[in-house]
Design an enzyme around this catalytic site. Sequence first.
Site, PDB file in Angstrom:
ATOM      1  N   ARG A 114       0.820  -1.215   0.000  1.00 20.28           N
ATOM      2  CA  ARG A 114       0.000   0.000   0.000  1.00 20.28           C
ATOM      3  C   ARG A 114       0.854   1.266   0.000  1.00 20.28           C
ATOM      4  O   ARG A 114       0.348   2.353  -0.245  1.00 20.28           O
ATOM      5  CB  ARG A 114      -0.919   0.002   1.224  1.00 20.28           C
ATOM      6  CG  ARG A 114      -1.939  -1.140   1.247  1.00 20.28           C
ATOM      7  CD  ARG A 114      -2.725  -1.140   2.538  1.00 20.28           C
ATOM      8  NE  ARG A 114      -3.375   0.127   2.777  1.00 20.28           N
ATOM      9  CZ  ARG A 114      -3.624   0.638   3.977  1.00 20.28           C
ATOM     10  NH1 ARG A 114      -3.237  -0.020   5.070  1.00 20.28           N
ATOM     11  NH2 ARG A 114      -4.231   1.789   4.104  1.00 20.28           N
ATOM     12  N   TYR A 115       2.129   1.121   0.322  1.00 23.04           N
ATOM     13  CA  TYR A 115       3.024   2.270   0.422  1.00 23.04           C
ATOM     14  C   TYR A 115       4.258   2.036  -0.433  1.00 23.04           C
ATOM     15  O   TYR A 115       4.660   0.893  -0.667  1.00 23.04           O
ATOM     16  CB  TYR A 115       3.441   2.504   1.880  1.00 23.04           C
ATOM     17  CG  TYR A 115       2.279   2.588   2.833  1.00 23.04           C
ATOM     18  CD1 TYR A 115       1.435   3.696   2.840  1.00 23.04           C
ATOM     19  CD2 TYR A 115       2.011   1.546   3.724  1.00 23.04           C
ATOM     20  CE1 TYR A 115       0.363   3.768   3.707  1.00 23.04           C
ATOM     21  CE2 TYR A 115       0.945   1.611   4.595  1.00 23.04           C
ATOM     22  CZ  TYR A 115       0.121   2.725   4.577  1.00 23.04           C
ATOM     23  OH  TYR A 115      -0.950   2.783   5.444  1.00 23.04           O
ATOM     24  N   ARG A 118       7.469   0.325   1.676  1.00 24.07           N
ATOM     25  CA  ARG A 118       7.327  -0.841   2.531  1.00 24.07           C
ATOM     26  C   ARG A 118       6.191  -1.727   2.038  1.00 24.07           C
ATOM     27  O   ARG A 118       5.301  -1.278   1.335  1.00 24.07           O
ATOM     28  CB  ARG A 118       7.104  -0.444   3.986  1.00 24.07           C
ATOM     29  CG  ARG A 118       5.941   0.483   4.235  1.00 24.07           C
ATOM     30  CD  ARG A 118       6.103   1.175   5.596  1.00 24.07           C
ATOM     31  NE  ARG A 118       4.995   2.046   5.932  1.00 24.07           N
ATOM     32  CZ  ARG A 118       4.861   3.294   5.516  1.00 24.07           C
ATOM     33  NH1 ARG A 118       5.777   3.807   4.694  1.00 24.07           N
ATOM     34  NH2 ARG A 118       3.839   4.029   5.903  1.00 24.07           N
ATOM     35  N   CYS A 127      -3.883 -18.034  13.790  1.00 26.56           N
ATOM     36  CA  CYS A 127      -3.589 -17.290  15.014  1.00 26.56           C
ATOM     37  C   CYS A 127      -3.731 -18.202  16.221  1.00 26.56           C
ATOM     38  O   CYS A 127      -4.459 -19.200  16.175  1.00 26.56           O
ATOM     39  CB  CYS A 127      -4.536 -16.100  15.187  1.00 26.56           C
ATOM     40  SG  CYS A 127      -4.252 -14.743  14.027  1.00 26.56           S
ATOM     41  N   CYS A 131      -8.876 -12.829  17.359  1.00 32.96           N
ATOM     42  CA  CYS A 131      -9.463 -11.626  17.946  1.00 32.96           C
ATOM     43  C   CYS A 131     -10.714 -11.251  17.160  1.00 32.96           C
ATOM     44  O   CYS A 131     -10.676 -11.141  15.928  1.00 32.96           O
ATOM     45  CB  CYS A 131      -8.464 -10.479  17.913  1.00 32.96           C
ATOM     46  SG  CYS A 131      -6.915 -10.851  18.772  1.00 32.96           S
ATOM     47  N   CYS A 134     -10.630  -8.362  14.540  1.00 37.28           N
ATOM     48  CA  CYS A 134      -9.561  -8.428  13.530  1.00 37.28           C
ATOM     49  C   CYS A 134      -9.972  -7.763  12.219  1.00 37.28           C
ATOM     50  O   CYS A 134     -11.093  -7.934  11.738  1.00 37.28           O
ATOM     51  CB  CYS A 134      -9.204  -9.891  13.275  1.00 37.28           C
ATOM     52  SG  CYS A 134      -7.892 -10.115  12.053  1.00 37.28           S
ATOM     53  N   ARG A 136      -8.697  -8.522   9.403  1.00 36.51           N
ATOM     54  CA  ARG A 136      -8.552  -9.486   8.309  1.00 36.51           C
ATOM     55  C   ARG A 136      -9.419 -10.714   8.551  1.00 36.51           C
ATOM     56  O   ARG A 136      -9.032 -11.847   8.249  1.00 36.51           O
ATOM     57  CB  ARG A 136      -7.083  -9.895   8.126  1.00 36.51           C
ATOM     58  CG  ARG A 136      -6.187  -8.746   7.695  1.00 36.51           C
ATOM     59  CD  ARG A 136      -4.876  -9.202   7.073  1.00 36.51           C
ATOM     60  NE  ARG A 136      -4.070  -8.038   6.780  1.00 36.51           N
ATOM     61  CZ  ARG A 136      -3.020  -7.643   7.518  1.00 36.51           C
ATOM     62  NH1 ARG A 136      -2.638  -8.374   8.547  1.00 36.51           N
ATOM     63  NH2 ARG A 136      -2.359  -6.550   7.216  1.00 36.51           N
ATOM     64  N   ASP A 295     -11.183  -0.496  12.505  1.00 38.50           N
ATOM     65  CA  ASP A 295     -11.525  -0.449  11.085  1.00 38.50           C
ATOM     66  C   ASP A 295     -12.964  -0.915  10.854  1.00 38.50           C
ATOM     67  O   ASP A 295     -13.461  -1.795  11.567  1.00 38.50           O
ATOM     68  CB  ASP A 295     -10.576  -1.336  10.278  1.00 38.50           C
ATOM     69  CG  ASP A 295      -9.158  -0.804  10.255  1.00 38.50           C
ATOM     70  OD1 ASP A 295      -8.988   0.423  10.241  1.00 38.50           O
ATOM     71  OD2 ASP A 295      -8.217  -1.627  10.254  1.00 38.50           O
ATOM     72  N   ASP A 332      -6.735   4.207   9.972  1.00 39.51           N
ATOM     73  CA  ASP A 332      -6.088   3.691   8.768  1.00 39.51           C
ATOM     74  C   ASP A 332      -7.096   3.786   7.628  1.00 39.51           C
ATOM     75  O   ASP A 332      -8.205   3.256   7.718  1.00 39.51           O
ATOM     76  CB  ASP A 332      -5.653   2.246   8.979  1.00 39.51           C
ATOM     77  CG  ASP A 332      -4.470   1.858   8.117  1.00 39.51           C
ATOM     78  OD1 ASP A 332      -4.049   2.688   7.290  1.00 39.51           O
ATOM     79  OD2 ASP A 332      -3.969   0.730   8.270  1.00 39.51           O
ATOM     80  N   LYS A 339      -2.348   6.378   7.225  1.00 45.44           N
ATOM     81  CA  LYS A 339      -2.885   6.616   8.561  1.00 45.44           C
ATOM     82  C   LYS A 339      -3.099   8.103   8.793  1.00 45.44           C
ATOM     83  O   LYS A 339      -2.174   8.900   8.648  1.00 45.44           O
ATOM     84  CB  LYS A 339      -1.939   6.023   9.610  1.00 45.44           C
ATOM     85  CG  LYS A 339      -1.786   4.511   9.472  1.00 45.44           C
ATOM     86  CD  LYS A 339      -0.694   3.958  10.335  1.00 45.44           C
ATOM     87  CE  LYS A 339      -0.570   2.453  10.131  1.00 45.44           C
ATOM     88  NZ  LYS A 339      -0.141   2.109   8.758  1.00 45.44           N
TER      89      LYS A 339
END
Length: 348
Positions: A114-115, A118, A127, A131, A134, A136, A295, A332, A339
Amino acid sequence: MLTKRTSPKQRGQIAPELWDDWRWQFRNRRRTPGGLGDLLGSQIAQANPLQRVLRVYRWAVTPYYLSLFDPRDEADPLRLQCIPDAREITFSAGGTEDPLEEDSHSPVPGLIRRYRDRCLVTVTNRCAVYCRHCNRKRLWHRKEFDLSDPETDAIARHIEKTPAIREVIFSGGDPLTLSDVRLERILARLRAIPHVEILRIGSRMPVVLPMRITERLCSVLRRCRPVWFLTQFNHPREITREAAEACERLLTAGIPVLNQSVLLRGVNDDCRTMQELLYGLERICVKPYYLFQCDPVQGTDHFRVEIWEGMRMMEKLWKTTSGLCLPRYVADMPGTKGKVPLQPVSFL
């Protein structure tokens, strides 16, 4: 003040050598409908909405993390983060499965860029604890997977042809669900690329399975330095002695540890709880880095706090809390927008 170690009663009289073995903890996660019935009572667990949640989104919780809270207290802030909730499928305010548009910025499978400078590598969708907030959750629809050798090679070749990339972030899922050998192979392959200067590990293991942060793992990360470790403590009760010792092992190995909390309704959305969390992180030398606005992921609407509420809380914290332990409150944004800092009007 650190949360005390879990008691023998809480551990269910498990032998210490088993309890402290991260592989035992991982193998013995609660993750089936039957396990949910044991926790919540069969009548609650068998309710239609909850069973429907389990058909849509997987769940798992380690014995260690389970020992930190009362699963029968519906308002317990740790329970809220890991026990399925009917609102994940019965309440929606318009969230999407991929609000950051990561899939559209994936030039090869497993790589998100996305950048400009990086990229992020999703080494697995597995996982230790899933969570419920999450961002994702869409990856949970697939069977659990790890990045294959051919996929790793394809990612490495893409990065080699993209000299602008200087940081590689390893995420998932949780990359520390991989074995030390497999993890080091992936890290070393990408670390060997000349223009890759920094590696980042994103993992919640210090919080939900601190036994995973072994001396052997720390040696692996030390060999791949410079490595930065980013974790996610969301509530002060997660800062246990075991968690503090896990972070200390990383720090002693020369691995800086930063924290990225998510602002969650009923978990950490009041000033006193957040301040206690931030001071606790400062005491164990973990730098609060970001506080993320949750999000707009499908299935997480009940966790989201109004931005203005978060800004008012941060204004109180900025006036009363040491700057050393203040995170940046950010949202984000989709795609490559990045961000966006969220600051109260009085600070603009």
